[in-house]
Scaffold this motif. Structure first.
Motif, PDB file in Angstrom:
ATOM      1  N   PHE A   1     -59.674  45.623 -24.438  1.00 42.53           N
ATOM      2  CA  PHE A   1     -60.041  44.348 -24.072  1.00 42.53           C
ATOM      3  C   PHE A   1     -60.107  43.486 -25.485  1.00 42.53           C
ATOM      4  N   VAL A   2     -60.078  42.153 -25.322  1.00 40.29           N
ATOM      5  CA  VAL A   2     -60.021  41.003 -26.119  1.00 40.29           C
ATOM      6  C   VAL A   2     -61.096  39.995 -25.636  1.00 40.29           C
ATOM      7  N   ILE A   3     -62.147  39.752 -26.658  1.00 38.60           N
ATOM      8  CA  ILE A   3     -62.865  38.625 -26.445  1.00 38.60           C
ATOM      9  C   ILE A   3     -62.682  37.587 -27.467  1.00 38.60           C
ATOM     10  N   SER A   4     -62.827  36.324 -26.801  1.00 40.18           N
ATOM     11  CA  SER A   4     -62.327  35.055 -27.540  1.00 40.18           C
ATOM     12  C   SER A   4     -63.409  33.860 -27.087  1.00 40.18           C
ATOM     13  N   ARG A   5     -63.033  32.827 -27.804  1.00 38.56           N
ATOM     14  CA  ARG A   5     -64.043  31.720 -27.436  1.00 38.56           C
ATOM     15  C   ARG A   5     -63.262  30.233 -27.821  1.00 38.56           C
ATOM     16  N   ASP A   6     -63.203  29.334 -27.050  1.00 43.08           N
ATOM     17  CA  ASP A   6     -63.097  28.050 -27.475  1.00 43.08           C
ATOM     18  C   ASP A   6     -64.159  27.036 -27.630  1.00 43.08           C
ATOM     19  N   ASN A   7     -64.584  27.040 -28.739  1.00 42.93           N
ATOM     20  CA  ASN A   7     -65.827  26.406 -29.092  1.00 42.93           C
ATOM     21  C   ASN A   7     -65.846  24.767 -28.392  1.00 42.93           C
ATOM     22  N   GLY A   8     -64.652  24.156 -28.669  1.00 40.47           N
ATOM     23  CA  GLY A   8     -64.553  22.860 -28.139  1.00 40.47           C
ATOM     24  C   GLY A   8     -64.886  22.769 -26.635  1.00 40.47           C
TER      25      GLY A   8
END
Length: 123
Positions: A67-74
């Motif tokens: 699993f890979v967690i990521s985020r796009d703050n914009g």
């Protein structure tokens, strides 16, 4: 108020992949870290992964390497890319968030929660 809305759950065969998304709205300025928890029937809710606003991550041992967690703050959005899924990954997956900036898992869970999305992995 804070709202977290998950999407992307579904039914997949073992070995397959899914990507979950979580969109935050409302008082988003108070959020630092976001995370994913899961709860299987008859089991306690457990932390799957979390990510801080700075991109630091923490994973449960059971999902490391898959699993890979990521985020796009914009976009105020967090993602959970789930690969090599196993039947034991079957659970309701919840998005969560709070204002802390550490990757240390919170003992009582996070402050804000989504409604959950079902992930079912068939063998």
């Amino acid at each position: 108020q804070m709202q977290l809305v998950e999407s992307g759950g579904g039914l997949v065969q073992a070995g397959g992949s899914l990507r979950l998304s979580c969109v935050a709205s409302g008082s988003i300025s108070i959020i630092n870290r976001m995370g994913w928890y899961r709860q299987a029937p008859g089991q306690q809710r457990e932390l799957v992964a979390l990510i801080t606003a700075g991109g630091f991550t923490n994973y449960a041992d059971s999902v490391k390497g898959r699993f890979v967690i990521s985020r796009d703050n914009g976009k105020n959005t967090a993602y959970l890319q789930m690969n090599s899924l196993k039947p034991e990954d079957t659970a309701v997956y919840y998005c969560a968030a709070d204002r802390r900036a550490t990757t240390v898992p919170p003992p009582g869970g996070m402050s804000y929660w989504g409604q959950g999305t079902q992930v079912t992995v068939s063998s």
